[in-house]
Design a protein around this motif. Structure first.
Motif, PDB file in Angstrom:
ATOM      1  N   PRO A 352       0.793  -1.237   0.000  1.00  0.00           N
ATOM      2  CA  PRO A 352       0.000   0.000   0.000  1.00  0.00           C
ATOM      3  C   PRO A 352       0.822   1.283   0.000  1.00  0.00           C
ATOM      4  O   PRO A 352       0.305   2.339  -0.372  1.00  0.00           O
ATOM      5  N   LEU A 353       2.082   1.221   0.416  1.00  0.00           N
ATOM      6  CA  LEU A 353       2.914   2.423   0.426  1.00  0.00           C
ATOM      7  C   LEU A 353       3.566   2.675  -0.927  1.00  0.00           C
ATOM      8  O   LEU A 353       4.152   3.737  -1.156  1.00  0.00           O
ATOM      9  N   GLU A 354       3.456   1.711  -1.819  1.00  0.00           N
ATOM     10  CA  GLU A 354       4.037   1.845  -3.155  1.00  0.00           C
ATOM     11  C   GLU A 354       3.202   2.821  -3.980  1.00  0.00           C
ATOM     12  O   GLU A 354       1.976   2.847  -3.889  1.00  0.00           O
ATOM     13  N   LYS A 355       3.872   3.604  -4.814  1.00  0.00           N
ATOM     14  CA  LYS A 355       3.174   4.577  -5.648  1.00  0.00           C
ATOM     15  C   LYS A 355       2.276   3.872  -6.661  1.00  0.00           C
ATOM     16  O   LYS A 355       2.672   2.885  -7.277  1.00  0.00           O
ATOM     17  N   SER A 356       1.064   4.380  -6.838  1.00  0.00           N
ATOM     18  CA  SER A 356       0.117   3.773  -7.775  1.00  0.00           C
ATOM     19  C   SER A 356       0.629   3.879  -9.206  1.00  0.00           C
ATOM     20  O   SER A 356       1.258   4.871  -9.590  1.00  0.00           O
ATOM     21  N   LYS A 357       0.334   2.850 -10.005  1.00  0.00           N
ATOM     22  CA  LYS A 357       0.647   2.895 -11.431  1.00  0.00           C
ATOM     23  C   LYS A 357      -0.343   3.824 -12.131  1.00  0.00           C
ATOM     24  O   LYS A 357      -1.531   3.831 -11.805  1.00  0.00           O
ATOM     25  N   VAL A 358       0.147   4.573 -13.104  1.00  0.00           N
ATOM     26  CA  VAL A 358      -0.696   5.505 -13.855  1.00  0.00           C
ATOM     27  C   VAL A 358      -0.845   5.005 -15.289  1.00  0.00           C
ATOM     28  O   VAL A 358       0.154   4.733 -15.965  1.00  0.00           O
ATOM     29  N   ILE A 359      -2.090   4.871 -15.732  1.00  0.00           N
ATOM     30  CA  ILE A 359      -2.366   4.506 -17.121  1.00  0.00           C
ATOM     31  C   ILE A 359      -2.640   5.794 -17.879  1.00  0.00           C
ATOM     32  O   ILE A 359      -3.644   6.471 -17.645  1.00  0.00           O
ATOM     33  N   ASP A 360      -1.730   6.144 -18.761  1.00  0.00           N
ATOM     34  CA  ASP A 360      -1.792   7.415 -19.481  1.00  0.00           C
ATOM     35  C   ASP A 360      -2.750   7.287 -20.659  1.00  0.00           C
ATOM     36  O   ASP A 360      -2.413   6.707 -21.692  1.00  0.00           O
ATOM     37  N   TYR A 361      -3.947   7.828 -20.486  1.00  0.00           N
ATOM     38  CA  TYR A 361      -4.980   7.712 -21.529  1.00  0.00           C
ATOM     39  C   TYR A 361      -5.866   8.944 -21.437  1.00  0.00           C
ATOM     40  O   TYR A 361      -6.588   9.133 -20.459  1.00  0.00           O
ATOM     41  N   ASP A 362      -5.807   9.793 -22.445  1.00  0.00           N
ATOM     42  CA  ASP A 362      -6.477  11.090 -22.406  1.00  0.00           C
ATOM     43  C   ASP A 362      -7.939  10.994 -22.857  1.00  0.00           C
ATOM     44  O   ASP A 362      -8.389  11.702 -23.750  1.00  0.00           O
ATOM     45  N   ARG A 363      -8.645  10.080 -22.245  1.00  0.00           N
ATOM     46  CA  ARG A 363     -10.083   9.912 -22.445  1.00  0.00           C
ATOM     47  C   ARG A 363     -10.663   9.447 -21.113  1.00  0.00           C
ATOM     48  O   ARG A 363      -9.935   9.018 -20.214  1.00  0.00           O
ATOM     49  N   ASN A 364     -11.985   9.478 -20.993  1.00  0.00           N
ATOM     50  CA  ASN A 364     -12.592   8.969 -19.768  1.00  0.00           C
ATOM     51  C   ASN A 364     -12.597   7.443 -19.773  1.00  0.00           C
ATOM     52  O   ASN A 364     -12.235   6.804 -20.767  1.00  0.00           O
ATOM     53  N   ASN A 365     -12.972   6.846 -18.663  1.00  0.00           N
ATOM     54  CA  ASN A 365     -13.039   5.386 -18.580  1.00  0.00           C
ATOM     55  C   ASN A 365     -14.271   4.967 -17.801  1.00  0.00           C
ATOM     56  O   ASN A 365     -14.668   5.610 -16.834  1.00  0.00           O
ATOM     57  N   ASN A 366     -14.887   3.874 -18.247  1.00  0.00           N
ATOM     58  CA  ASN A 366     -16.086   3.336 -17.605  1.00  0.00           C
ATOM     59  C   ASN A 366     -16.017   1.814 -17.610  1.00  0.00           C
ATOM     60  O   ASN A 366     -15.314   1.213 -18.422  1.00  0.00           O
ATOM     61  N   ASN A 367     -16.782   1.206 -16.709  1.00  0.00           N
ATOM     62  CA  ASN A 367     -16.950  -0.253 -16.706  1.00  0.00           C
ATOM     63  C   ASN A 367     -15.593  -0.962 -16.733  1.00  0.00           C
ATOM     64  O   ASN A 367     -15.299  -1.764 -17.623  1.00  0.00           O
ATOM     65  N   VAL A 368     -14.781  -0.678 -15.737  1.00  0.00           N
ATOM     66  CA  VAL A 368     -13.411  -1.198 -15.678  1.00  0.00           C
ATOM     67  C   VAL A 368     -13.415  -2.627 -15.143  1.00  0.00           C
ATOM     68  O   VAL A 368     -14.102  -2.943 -14.168  1.00  0.00           O
ATOM     69  N   ARG A 369     -12.626  -3.507 -15.792  1.00  0.00           N
ATOM     70  CA  ARG A 369     -12.530  -4.908 -15.370  1.00  0.00           C
ATOM     71  C   ARG A 369     -11.100  -5.405 -15.538  1.00  0.00           C
ATOM     72  O   ARG A 369     -10.437  -5.091 -16.527  1.00  0.00           O
ATOM     73  N   PHE A 370     -10.650  -6.210 -14.572  1.00  0.00           N
ATOM     74  CA  PHE A 370      -9.363  -6.895 -14.684  1.00  0.00           C
ATOM     75  C   PHE A 370      -9.540  -8.192 -15.466  1.00  0.00           C
ATOM     76  O   PHE A 370     -10.584  -8.846 -15.375  1.00  0.00           O
ATOM     77  N   SER A 371      -8.506  -8.584 -16.206  1.00  0.00           N
ATOM     78  CA  SER A 371      -8.521  -9.909 -16.823  1.00  0.00           C
ATOM     79  C   SER A 371      -8.324 -10.965 -15.741  1.00  0.00           C
ATOM     80  O   SER A 371      -7.869 -10.669 -14.627  1.00  0.00           O
ATOM     81  N   LYS A 372      -8.653 -12.206 -16.084  1.00  0.00           N
ATOM     82  CA  LYS A 372      -8.570 -13.302 -15.119  1.00  0.00           C
ATOM     83  C   LYS A 372      -7.150 -13.485 -14.594  1.00  0.00           C
ATOM     84  O   LYS A 372      -6.936 -13.747 -13.405  1.00  0.00           O
ATOM     85  N   ASP A 373      -6.140 -13.303 -15.494  1.00  0.00           N
ATOM     86  CA  ASP A 373      -4.742 -13.461 -15.079  1.00  0.00           C
ATOM     87  C   ASP A 373      -4.144 -12.166 -14.534  1.00  0.00           C
ATOM     88  O   ASP A 373      -2.964 -12.120 -14.178  1.00  0.00           O
ATOM     89  N   GLU A 374      -4.943 -11.102 -14.500  1.00  0.00           N
ATOM     90  CA  GLU A 374      -4.552  -9.801 -13.951  1.00  0.00           C
ATOM     91  C   GLU A 374      -3.396  -9.153 -14.706  1.00  0.00           C
ATOM     92  O   GLU A 374      -2.701  -8.286 -14.179  1.00  0.00           O
ATOM     93  N   LYS A 375      -3.233  -9.537 -15.966  1.00  0.00           N
ATOM     94  CA  LYS A 375      -2.204  -8.910 -16.790  1.00  0.00           C
ATOM     95  C   LYS A 375      -2.747  -7.741 -17.601  1.00  0.00           C
ATOM     96  O   LYS A 375      -1.976  -6.923 -18.094  1.00  0.00           O
ATOM     97  N   GLN A 376      -4.073  -7.690 -17.752  1.00  0.00           N
ATOM     98  CA  GLN A 376      -4.698  -6.641 -18.548  1.00  0.00           C
ATOM     99  C   GLN A 376      -5.816  -5.973 -17.758  1.00  0.00           C
ATOM    100  O   GLN A 376      -6.462  -6.602 -16.912  1.00  0.00           O
ATOM    101  N   LEU A 377      -6.025  -4.713 -18.062  1.00  0.00           N
ATOM    102  CA  LEU A 377      -7.177  -3.984 -17.549  1.00  0.00           C
ATOM    103  C   LEU A 377      -8.016  -3.571 -18.754  1.00  0.00           C
ATOM    104  O   LEU A 377      -7.484  -3.076 -19.752  1.00  0.00           O
ATOM    105  N   TYR A 378      -9.318  -3.788 -18.670  1.00  0.00           N
ATOM    106  CA  TYR A 378     -10.220  -3.439 -19.761  1.00  0.00           C
ATOM    107  C   TYR A 378     -11.192  -2.360 -19.287  1.00  0.00           C
ATOM    108  O   TYR A 378     -11.581  -2.326 -18.119  1.00  0.00           O
TER     109      TYR A 378
END
Length: 722
Positions: A352-378
């Motif tokens: 929890p003390l580690e800095k959060s990862k930032v996904i650089d995407y200049d659009r909004n995001n909705n309906n976020v889901r992790f893949s089963k293997d947690e390698k991808q975010l959709y």
């Protein structure tokens, strides 16, 4: 004789050909086709990806009045690998929604209304039969989610402040809020205490107060002490809070309230079988209406060990998803009441003390889901006129757009390499599709709209772009009339979107019927996404700050000019229309540009000085214009940007439409504009729709949806002469 037979045969063949062609002739879209549209939503997959459950919203005849039509939402099931048609799971006038599969895929939890309250139900997937009611919570039950082991469900319920005062479970000790209720003369919130005195208008002070409380209960008076007192449809003194409950996934079980007090706990997700993450503002000393921040917490399922993970002054931390292992959270971060694109981030629960990862995407995001293997975010995102499905690598943080901006992914789920999604596009407003993760060749597995559309004439848009004086690329689309013939002249309708932070495009379903209806009536349509629209990044989004009128109007008019330059539009028959912010911009344009034959504005904003007081979205004033109406600098901007101050320049026939119960913009807006034009002797007509809210064209009364479209068309037709 042989020649005669041959002639007869030829005539029969020609006749058959003519009949065949006449049978193939397609029909134009009609206004009543709006009643045929079925909408797919709430898509959920089993963990193996083999079965999808989803909702279908239909429009059905009202049982009591054949002229009226009601919405009906039911659950459907589809097997993703088979070529079998989806089957309906639920029936009944109560409807069903929010389906979620149990982890083993054997049960579906969903919500259904019982005696006016939403409750949870369970349905066995393979066994069939009737759903079994799981909850009987007096406050209702919504937003169900399964625990990882499938033994529990969590859900949320809304409680009024007076209900919390009396509830010994949610409010042990029957305490009062630590924050000030802001009722003058009651600094210690004693007004919230239960008054057991007998009501008597001629009695002592407590008896008088009891009498006045009864008047409020009987709707003889509304007493307003809160800041955010306008809902979408009415004025309200109610203060409501969301609490989290858990319940064992067995009929007959009793729910357990795990959150307490006079705060809201929203967006709950199981992290593990014994821990939940949620949004909230616990121990806040300010009135809830004044708290715009949001923090992320965890809590044990027994209600203990509430821990803040993310929080800061003036920042919104919005929880979006929890990874399957419970080790990562997806959330977005933004500054309160600031016009911006929220930043998508990943939080590591193990570190929890580690800095959060930032996904650089200049659009909004909705309906976020992790893949089963947690390698991808959709997630889905509004982008360039469409709603696209996007993936982001959680290793490289690289973002990839998976679908076309010419479509709209309105809902989806991903499991075990399978994607099931609801899609809208120009040829079909809503169907369910299945694909692999590449989404190159999706398979259509429903025909909710395909059947009635197969014999309909559809006009497809042509896309254009230009660069405005700010260096921003603006996109626009042209829809030509059906049966368009080169060399002929056609009336041209300019359609404008609301927001202003929204967008139109081929992937937006909200205007599908309206565009096709006007094209069927022989109109061309041009629509654009002027500066300030969403879907084009933060710079584009913020480019209309302090400029709601001149700049965006220039973009809309440029799109119109470029359409006219094609040579087929009759410049003597130009029309313009729009609702909400587009009602504002329509009015601004016709008070500054005299080229239009007639105009129609629906539920618009015309006077910022009254909009601040009567609109439930009043915070748009400081967000876009930097201050409040009583501040000199802001007041000058609001006067300059209010179309009402240019009303004397409106000279064309003008139709103004507003819903009686629209408290997003406020009904005074339409009344002020209409009366001003009427006093000036201008050709104006005003339509009020009883009971209608701001959402009338999207989810309002279906007869009124038809009425509004036809009134606009009929009004334009009065002036549609060559």
């Amino acid at each position: 004789m042989k020649k005669i037979k041959n002639k007869v045969l030829i005539m029969l063949l020609l006749s058959a050909t003519v009949i065949g062609h006449s049978q193939e002739k397609k029909e134009p879209i009609k206004v009543t086709d709006i009643l045929k549209i079925k909408t797919v939503g709430d898509v959920e997959l089993t963990k193996d990806g083999k079965i999808a459950v989803f909702t279908v919203k239909s429009i059905i005849k009202n049982a009591e009045n054949p002229l009226d039509f009601d919405y009906d939402t039911q659950l459907w099931l589809a097997k993703t690998a088979e070529n079998t048609a989806p089957r309906q799971l639920t029936f009944g006038k109560e409807g069903s929604s929010s389906p979620v599969f149990s982890p083993d895929g054997k049960q579906i939890a969903f919500t259904r209304s019982v005696k006016g309250k939403s409750q949870l139900f369970l349905l066995q997937v393979d066994e069939g039969g009737e759903p079994v009611q799981l909850t009987e919570n007096k406050y209702g039950a919504a937003n169900p989610k399964w625990s990882p082991d499938g033994k529990q469900l969590l859900f949320t319920a809304g409680l009024l402040i007076n209900e919390i005062v009396k509830d010994s479970v949610i409010n042990p000790g029957k305490k009062l809020p630590v924050w000030n209720f802001e009722k003058p003369g009651f600094a210690d919130n004693q007004n919230l205490k239960i008054n057991k005195t007998k009501a008597d208008p001629d009695g002592n002070l407590e008896a008088i107060r009891a009498y006045l409380e009864n008047n409020e209960k009987d709707k003889k008076a509304k007493v307003i002490d809160k800041l955010q007192f306008q809902t979408e449809t009415t004025l309200s003194s109610e203060l409501r809070f969301t609490h989290i409950y858990t319940i064992d996934a067995k009929p007959g079980s009793k729910e357990n309230a795990i959150t307490k007090g006079f705060y809201s706990y929203t967006n709950p997700y199981f992290i593990s079988n014994t821990k939940i993450a949620f949004n909230g503002n616990i121990n806040e000393q300010r009135h809830p209406d004044r708290v715009l921040e949001s923090r992320i917490y965890t809590i044990n399922t027994d209600g203990t060990n509430v821990t803040e993970l993310l929080g800061a002054e003036n920042i919104v931390f919005q929880l979006l998803a929890v990874s399957p292992s419970g080790k990562q959270l997806a959330y977005q971060e933004s500054i309160i009441n600031n016009l911006s694109v929220p930043v998508l981030k990943i939080f590591n629960l193990d570190r929890p003390l580690e800095k959060s990862k930032v996904i650089d995407y200049d659009r909004n995001n909705n309906n976020v889901r992790f893949s089963k293997d947690e390698k991808q975010l959709y997630f889905t995102s509004s982008s360039n006129g469409g709603y696209v499905l996007v993936s982001a690598s959680l290793n490289t943080l690289k973002v990839e757009t998976l679908t076309s901006v010419d479509q709209g992914i309105t809902d989806y789920d991903i499991n075990n390499g399978i994607v099931a999604f609801a899609k809208t596009d120009v040829k079909n407003p809503s169907e369910l599709y299945v694909s692999d993760l590449k989404l190159k060749n999706p398979k259509l597995i429903s025909d909710f709209n395909a059947n009635w559309l197969k014999n309909k004439e559809i006009s497809f848009p042509e896309k254009g772009t230009f660069t405005n004086e700010k260096g921003l690329e603006v996109e626009y689309w042209i829809v030509k009339p059906i049966h368009f013939e080169q060399g002929k002249k056609y009336p041209l309708l300019t359609e404008i979107h609301g927001g202003p932070a929204s967008m139109f495009g081929p992937g937006d379903v909200s205007m599908w019927l309206e565009y096709q209806f006007f094209a069927a009536q022989g109109y061309g349509i041009v629509y654009s996404n002027p500066r300030g629209s969403s879907g084009y990044g933060e710079k584009f989004l913020r480019s209309n700050i302090n400029d709601w009128g001149t700049g965006p109007a220039s973009d809309v008019i440029t799109a119109l000019d470029k359409t006219i330059a094609q040579g087929w539009a009759d410049t003597g028959r130009l029309f313009i229309t729009g609702g909400s912010y587009a009602g504002y911009l329509t009015t601004w344009i016709i008070s500054h540009d005299q080229r239009f034959k007639a105009a129609s504005s629906q539920r618009g904003v015309y006077d910022f000085s009254t909009f601040f007081g009567e609109a439930n979205v009043w915070r748009m004033i400081p967000r876009y214009f930097g201050g409040y109406p009583w501040e000199e600098q802001t007041r000058a901007i609001l006067e300059r940007e209010s179309p009402i101050n240019y009303v004397q320049n409106i000279n064309i026939p003008f139709l103004i439409i507003h819903g009686d119960n629209d408290h997003r913009t406020g009904v005074t807006q339409g009344e002020m504009l209409y009366k001003s034009l009427k006093v000036l002797g201008k050709p104006v007509e005003y339509v009020r729709q009883p009971g209608a809210s701001h959402e009338i064209t999207r989810s309002g009364d279906n007869r009124q949806r038809i009425d509004q479209l036809l009134r606009t068309f009929e009004f334009f037709e009065r002036f549609n002469q060559k």
